[in-house]
Design an enzyme around this catalytic site. Sequence first.
Site, short mmCIF file in Angstrom:
data_model
loop_
_atom_site.label_atom_id
_atom_site.label_comp_id
_atom_site.label_asym_id
_atom_site.label_seq_id
_atom_site.Cartn_x
_atom_site.Cartn_y
_atom_site.Cartn_z
N ASP A 172 1.14 1.83 -4.88
CA ASP A 172 1.24 2.03 -3.43
C ASP A 172 -0.01 2.69 -2.87
O ASP A 172 -0.81 3.28 -3.59
CB ASP A 172 2.47 2.87 -3.08
CG ASP A 172 2.41 4.29 -3.62
OD1 ASP A 172 1.98 4.47 -4.78
OD2 ASP A 172 2.79 5.23 -2.90
N GLU A 179 4.02 6.58 -5.45
CA GLU A 179 3.37 7.84 -5.83
C GLU A 179 2.92 8.63 -4.61
O GLU A 179 2.99 9.86 -4.59
CB GLU A 179 2.18 7.55 -6.75
CG GLU A 179 1.54 8.78 -7.39
CD GLU A 179 0.42 9.40 -6.57
OE1 GLU A 179 -0.09 10.46 -6.96
OE2 GLU A 179 0.04 8.81 -5.52
#
Length: 401
Positions: A78, A171
Site C-alpha cells: 500500500d 502498512e
Amino acid sequence: MRAYERLLKYIQFDTASDERSETCPSTPGQLVLAKALADEMTAMGLTDVRVDGNGYVYGALPANCEGRPVIGLISHMDTVDCVPVLPMRPSLIENYDGGPVTLANGDVLDPAKFPEVANAKGKTLIVTDGNTLLGADDKAGIAEILTAMEALIAHPERKHGRVMVGFTPDEEIGRGADRFDIPGFGADLAYTVDGGRVGSIEYENFNAATAVVTVHGVSVHPGDAKGRMVNASLVAMEFNALLPPVERPEHTEGYEGFYHLIDMQGDVETAKLTYIIRDHDRARFEARKAEIARIAAFLDARYGAGTVEADVRDSYANMRKLIEPHIHIIRRAEAAYRAVGVEPFAEPIRGGTDGATLSYKGLPCPNLATGGMNFHGRFECIAVEDMDTMADMLAALVCAE
C-alpha cells in the site's frame, strides 16, 4: 528484469490504503496488485505462492544448500492516501547533475530543501510529475526483493537456504503485520525492505499511539449565547494550543518525539482532533500519552463534565530490545552491504515498520533500505542504481553463510 523496471510497473496500481475502512485489505486496489505479484512470482519460479483471504502474498525460493537459516524478506503493497496516486507519470533523469529538478508541473525538486537528493548525482533519478507521489514506499522494496529472487534463480551456483517472501497490505495505516501468518511463513529471521538511504539498517523505531480528542459543545443562537454557548471548535483549538509547539514533527529530528495533528473536524456542537504520538523512549512516550489525558481532563473540568474526552490507543512499540538479543541478524545485514561495496550504518526509524509488530510477535525483523527519498509526498524519488545495489545486497544477504 531490473528492479526499476518492476517499480515502474507496480506504481501504476492504485494501492492507497484507507484508515476508515474496516476490511482487509482496506482498499480493493491492493488485492489487484497482490494477485499480479502472485502471478509474477509463480512465473519466475517461486514456489508455494499464495494470496490469502486478507490480501497477504506469500512465496518461497527453495533452498539449494542444507544447514542455512530460513530468511524472510518483506515489503508492503500500500501507499499513503494523503497525496494523489494516479495518474502516475514518472520521469527518468539520466546522469542527474545534483542540482534542482523542475518537474513536469513546474514544481522544483530542490536539493537545498531535500539535501539527500544530491547524493544521487551521476545516477539516473526517477521522479514524479509533481502531481502525485511515486509509490517507491514501498513498491521499490517489492521490486528489489523480486529482482534478487530472479537473480538467484538464474544463478543456482549461489548457495542459499530457503527464502520466504511476503508482501503485506495496509502498512501505512498501521495494520500491515496484524494478520501476517508467521507460522505459515516459517522464517527463522526476517527483514523488511522499507527504508531510505542505501546502507541503512534500522532496528529502533518509535513507540506509537493514536489519540482522538472529541469535544462536545453547546450550540445556542449567537444572539443569546452569553453564558450558554460552548463552541466545540474553539475548545479544540485551545486543546491544541496547550501542547508544546516545539514538539511537532517539523521541529524534531533523530530521537526526538512529537505530537502530530493529522486531522481536525468541527463546528460549534462537535469537534474532533486526531493526533499521532511518537517517541523512541518508552518513559517519554508514556508521559506524552499522559499529557494528552491531562489536558483533556483540565478542559473537561473547565467547561463542564462530558465536554472533552480523549481516546488514546497504542499502535506499535520500539523493537530494539527484541532485536539486540539476536544481533547476528544485524551483523548479517552489515556483511551483505559490504559485499556489494556499501558501508552500513544504523539509524533510528522516525516512523513505524511492519518489522516492529512482527518482532513483538516472535519473528525478529529489522528494516533495510530501498534507496527511496522524500516518501509520502510529490517530491518522492529514487535512483535506478540504488535499486540495483539493494537487489544485489538482498541476494548477498540470503547467500551469506
